[in-house]
Scaffold this active site. Structure first.
Site, PDB file in Angstrom:
ATOM      1  N   CYS A 213     -32.602  34.441  22.069  1.00 16.92           N
ATOM      2  CA  CYS A 213     -32.365  33.618  23.253  1.00 16.92           C
ATOM      3  C   CYS A 213     -30.884  33.366  23.463  1.00 16.92           C
ATOM      4  O   CYS A 213     -30.391  32.248  23.275  1.00 16.92           O
ATOM      5  CB  CYS A 213     -33.150  32.321  23.128  1.00 16.92           C
TER       6      CYS A 213
ATOM      7  N   TYR B   3     -17.763  42.144  19.020  1.00 16.59           N
ATOM      8  CA  TYR B   3     -16.548  42.924  19.296  1.00 16.59           C
ATOM      9  C   TYR B   3     -16.675  43.780  20.540  1.00 16.59           C
ATOM     10  O   TYR B   3     -15.816  44.606  20.795  1.00 16.59           O
ATOM     11  CB  TYR B   3     -16.249  43.895  18.150  1.00 16.59           C
TER      12      TYR B   3
ATOM     13  N   PRO C  40     -11.370  51.820   1.484  1.00 15.82           N
ATOM     14  CA  PRO C  40     -12.110  52.155   2.694  1.00 15.82           C
ATOM     15  C   PRO C  40     -13.480  51.479   2.708  1.00 15.82           C
ATOM     16  O   PRO C  40     -14.139  51.375   1.675  1.00 15.82           O
ATOM     17  CB  PRO C  40     -12.287  53.675   2.571  1.00 15.82           C
TER      18      PRO C  40
ATOM     19  N   ARG D 113     -22.235  43.544  15.996  1.00 14.16           N
ATOM     20  CA  ARG D 113     -20.994  44.172  16.463  1.00 14.16           C
ATOM     21  C   ARG D 113     -20.892  44.287  17.988  1.00 14.16           C
ATOM     22  O   ARG D 113     -19.840  43.996  18.548  1.00 14.16           O
ATOM     23  CB  ARG D 113     -20.779  45.537  15.801  1.00 14.16           C
TER      24      ARG D 113
ATOM     25  N   ARG E  47     -15.545  51.103   6.295  1.00 15.97           N
ATOM     26  CA  ARG E  47     -16.175  51.771   7.434  1.00 15.97           C
ATOM     27  C   ARG E  47     -16.195  53.293   7.284  1.00 15.97           C
ATOM     28  O   ARG E  47     -17.191  53.931   7.597  1.00 15.97           O
ATOM     29  CB  ARG E  47     -15.398  51.383   8.696  1.00 15.97           C
TER      30      ARG E  47
HETATM   31  C1  LIG Z   1     -12.217  44.720   5.375  1.00 20.75           C
HETATM   32  C2  LIG Z   1     -11.198  45.166   4.425  1.00 20.75           C
HETATM   33  C3  LIG Z   1     -11.135  46.505   4.038  1.00 20.75           C
HETATM   34  C4  LIG Z   1     -12.030  47.578   4.608  1.00 20.75           C
HETATM   35  O1  LIG Z   1     -11.764  47.824   5.951  1.00 20.75           O
HETATM   36  P1  LIG Z   1     -12.420  49.084   6.706  1.00 20.75           P
HETATM   37  O2  LIG Z   1     -11.877  49.014   8.069  1.00 20.75           O
HETATM   38  O3  LIG Z   1     -13.901  48.897   6.664  1.00 20.75           O
HETATM   39  O4  LIG Z   1     -11.997  50.300   5.966  1.00 20.75           O
HETATM   40  C5  LIG Z   1     -10.196  46.855   3.087  1.00 20.75           C
HETATM   41  N1  LIG Z   1      -9.355  45.933   2.556  1.00 20.75           N
HETATM   42  C6  LIG Z   1      -9.380  44.644   2.907  1.00 20.75           C
HETATM   43  C7  LIG Z   1      -8.450  43.693   2.280  1.00 20.75           C
HETATM   44  C8  LIG Z   1     -10.306  44.204   3.856  1.00 20.75           C
HETATM   45  O5  LIG Z   1     -10.321  42.929   4.224  1.00 20.75           O
END
Ligand SMILES: *Cc1c(COP(=O)(O)O)cnc(C)c1O
Length: 409
Positions: free
Chosen positions: A340, A314, A272, A310, A274
């Site tokens: 800018c 996104y 994890p 972000r 995020r």
């Molecule tokens: C970015 C990534 C994560 C983490 O993703 P989250 O959405 O932040 O939990 C885990 N494993 C791999 C291989 C990633 O590229």
């Protein structure tokens, strides 16, 4: 959920008012709550306690040494995607046997560094990469462990920029090719395939795609009678930015544990990013000007897309809160940075309390993919980072100076 709250109209991170941090450290500044980081880690750990997973925090979400060290001290491992992240990881004091290494473009030098560091395993994304790891390991007279990242072709129902588990994108190996790879494994005596890895995307708010993915992986394992030690189910757990109703750690665990528990002895890895760091951090910024155009009201603030990309990249939504709730009339603003570029905004058409120059605003949910994606665009020194612990705070990365900007030229 997090430790940013109003007390008598003032926004606090744990026991420290964000206003105080702004006064001492300046703005823009990233502020992280140590308690929230720990709580999120523990929530996941507790939810999955019955399978005792190795939780490897994904450093690309937030690679600040103090943030990562906070988690490492709780027992977390780290998921890295570059030699630079591996370097940082080792500086946190993490046990290298809790480090896993993913990414489609590992170079020979990076592979060598990781083997030397004795990481737990590589997450391998292609046949040529496996060949390279085998070659490097042979030259070092070592054997490297690896998991094969399979692409399960499952839609994660998230933004197309952050979905990674469908055939459209560059990640992983489809089941067919993975099967061929397992068959050829004996041709590569300096690597040992110890497991399978999946990571289907980010900000996934429902359990169904994870369930579907894990089921597909188990069918693959069974159909080919594979002997694997680990299943790495990746990251991707969604969080609340706006009105999302993501599954809690418990709900997520409830949905997938029954499937995982059937496989006794299989080592489970979670990655994890995020989920742990996202709501544990904010970006604090100060209003420089209020600019009224004919049809719009702009709040021009001192943080831009170089600090938090972000929204521009996104179209991501971040809740924006005043640091000082004054119960003024509400107005609609576009909250924009000083860069800018028309794409330089933090929020559009937000109805918030009437703003004035000098007001402080908290961009919520900025603890993941915030500072790590920041840049020096427009020759702007990168923001400071602060870690709050109860009633105290420390600067865990100082603000860059103009001298820093030209240091390598
Ligand atoms: C970015 C990534 C994560 C983490 O993703 P989250 O959405 O932040 O939990 C885990 N494993 C791999 C291989 C990633 O590229």
């Amino acid at each position: 959920m997090h430790d940013f709250r109003y007390k008598s109209g003032k926004l606090y991170c744990e026991g420290v008012s964000v206003e105080k941090i702004a006064r001492k450290v300046g703005t823009p500044v990233y502020i992280y709550s140590k308690k929230t980081l720990r709580d999120h880690y523990r929530k996941l750990k507790d939810a999955f306690v019955s399978v005792k997973p190795l939780i490897c925090f994904s450093m690309k979400a937030n690679s600040n040494l103090s943030v990562c060290r906070t988690l490492v001290r709780e027992g977390s491992g780290l998921d890295v995607v570059s030699g630079g992240e591996l370097y940082r990881a080792l500086l946190t004091g993490v046990n290298p046997q809790k480090v896993v290494y993913a990414g489609v473009g590992k170079t020979e030098k990076e592979v060598r560094q990781a083997i030397r560091a004795r990481i737990l395993f590589f997450n391998v994304e292609s046949m040529p990469e496996l060949e390279l790891i085998n070659k490097v390991a042979r030259s070092m007279r070592r054997r490297a462990d690896l998991c094969i990242r399979v692409n399960p072709d499952v839609s994660a129902h998230t933004h197309h920029y952050i979905t990674t588990g469908t055939e459209e994108n560059k990640f992983g190996i489809d089941f067919h090719a993975a099967k061929a790879l397992f068959r050829r494994a004996k041709d590569f005596p300096n690597v040992r395939i110890v497991g399978l890895h999946v990571h289907i995307g980010s900000q996934i708010t429902i359990a169904a795609p994870f369930k579907k993915t894990i089921k597909k992986v188990f069918s693959f394992i069974d159909a080919n009678r594979l002997d694997v030690k680990y299943l790495n189910i990746g990251g991707g757990l969604g969080i609340v930015y706006d009105k999302e109703k993501p599954q809690s750690a418990l709900k997520f665990a409830d949905a997938i544990l029954p499937i995982l528990r059937k496989r006794r002895g299989l080592g489970i890895i979670l990655e994890p990013g995020r989920f742990i760091a996202g709501n544990a951090g904010i970006l604090l910024t100060r209003v420089t000007y209020i600019k009224k155009a004919r049809r719009k009201r702009f709040a021009i603030v001192d943080a831009g897309m170089n600090d938090l990309v972000r929204p521009s990249l996104y179209d991501a939504h971040h809740t924006i809160l005043p640091a000082h709730a004054k119960k003024r009339r509400r107005e609609v603003y576009d909250i924009v940075g000083p860069i800018c570029e028309s794409g330089d905004f933090l929020a559009k058409k937000r109805r918030i309390e009437s703003l004035a120059s000098g007001d402080l605003l908290a961009v919520m949910g900025a603890g993941a993919y915030g500072f790590t994606m920041s840049s020096n665009y427009n020759s702007r020194p990168r923001a400071a980072e602060v870690l709050v612990n109860g009633g105290r705070f420390s600067v865990v990365r100082r603000r860059e100076t103009y001298a820093d900007l030209v240091k390598y030229e």
